[in-house]
Design an enzyme around this catalytic site. Structure first.
Site, PDB file in Angstrom:
ATOM      1  N   ASP A 186       0.862  -1.188   0.000  1.00 39.19           N
ATOM      2  CA  ASP A 186       0.000   0.000   0.000  1.00 39.19           C
ATOM      3  C   ASP A 186       0.898   1.238   0.000  1.00 39.19           C
ATOM      4  OD1 ASP A 186      -2.403   1.366  -0.051  1.00 39.19           O
ATOM      5  OD2 ASP A 186      -2.682   1.328   2.118  1.00 39.19           O
ATOM      6  N   PHE A 187       1.833   1.263  -0.935  1.00 37.42           N
ATOM      7  CA  PHE A 187       2.912   2.244  -0.948  1.00 37.42           C
ATOM      8  C   PHE A 187       2.462   3.521  -1.655  1.00 37.42           C
ATOM      9  CE2 PHE A 187       6.964   3.992  -2.585  1.00 37.42           C
ATOM     10  CZ  PHE A 187       7.717   4.008  -1.421  1.00 37.42           C
TER      11      PHE A 187
END
Length: 305
Positions: A186-187
């Site tokens: 979830d960068f």
């Protein structure tokens, strides 16, 4: 103890299970404070899935809703050992709780044009061998192919067949066999925060075994949103800026630029279809959703070769 906004989004997302957990949450927090001999040091904060309680010693107690997507967060932090990410001091897996290094509330989302290079450097630090026991992103390949073909057939959309075909090709060529690398999952810029020990550190990992190109693509997908919402860029101007950020990210991260482009094309097609079926977090319907879907369509088409 429980911020009202957090209670509302938890119940909306989780229903009765969320209500039951919220009822137990104050006792869980107090038990953890006692277990780890902690003293509160500030107001309770929150994200989408958990509360964050500042404690003395420049640390925070994070307690997340017990969901499968939150299981491997401490595993990722342990593997990084503070390299590019906040440090993990303690963990209580049964209660989905961690004692973490404290960082600031300021995120990379507000940092403007240098964001891509900063994020690329952070991803370079995070690129380490994955520990045992994490879910593999390659296991999603069949599901992703099926969803792409189903959405393309059922939804009213303007994407040419070649755009969908190339997204399916990316799944077949890049997703089925991936490196043994730890992936954040979830960068995006709001998960990269200002810190004291290092300029920037990540929070909220999901923890997968996979390809760093996926993290790069997630970052660029959200950057397209910020360029549109915050900077007012549209059309060719937005696409030029996004291409420049891709190149800056690739140079800083060490991930090949064309590799990132291919991953981003797939993520954009998936996001286009997702928006049409479900909307997005900040735009569930109406003209804003329509504009965002058109934006994602442009990215998907632009990066199809």
């Amino acid at each position: 103890m429980i911020p009202e906004a957090f209670a509302q989004i938890t119940v909306q997302r989780e229903g009765a299970a969320g209500e039951a957990w919220l009822a137990e949450l104050p006792g869980i927090v107090e038990g953890l404070l006692d277990q780890w001999s902690l003293q509160r040091d500030g107001d309770v904060l929150h994200g989408q899935v958990g509360v964050v309680v500042p404690v003395e010693g420049d640390a925070v107690l994070k307690v997340s809703f017990p969901h499968p997507g939150n299981v491997h967060e401490p595993d990722a932090f342990e593997a990084w050992g503070g390299r590019g990410a906040v440090k993990l001091y303690e963990r209580d897996d049964a209660r989905y709780a961690m004692l973490l290094e404290r960082v600031h509330a300021s995120t990379l989302a507000a940092h403007g044009g240098a964001a891509a290079a900063i994020a690329g450097d952070v991803l370079r630090q995070l690129t380490v061998p994955a520990p045992d026991g994490l879910p593999r992103m390659s296991d999603k390949a069949d599901e992703w192919c099926e969803e792409l073909l189903k959405d393309a057939a059922e939804l009213d959309h303007p994407l040419p067949a070649v755009v969908v075909d190339q997204a399916v090709a990316v799944v077949d060529e890049l997703c089925r066999v991936q490196p043994e690398t730890l992936v954040h999952g979830d960068f995006h810029a709001r998960n990269i925060l200002r810190a004291d020990r290092e300029p920037w550190l990540v929070v909220d990992p999901k923890g997968y075994v996979g390809d760093p190109g996926f993290d790069a693509a997630i970052f660029l997908r959200t950057r397209a949103y910020y360029l549109f919402i915050d900077d007012g860029l549209v059309g060719a101007e937005l696409l030029r800026s996004l291409q420049a950020e891709l190149d800056e990210f690739a140079a800083a991260s060490g991930v090949d630029a064309d590799h990132i482009r291919r991953w981003t094309q797939l993520i954009a097609v998936q996001a286009s279809f997702w928006g049409r079926r479900h909307g997005y977090g900040r735009a569930r319907s109406g003209s804003e959703l329509d504009e965002l879907v058109r934006l994602i369509d442009q990215v998907a088409i632009h990066w199809t070769t």
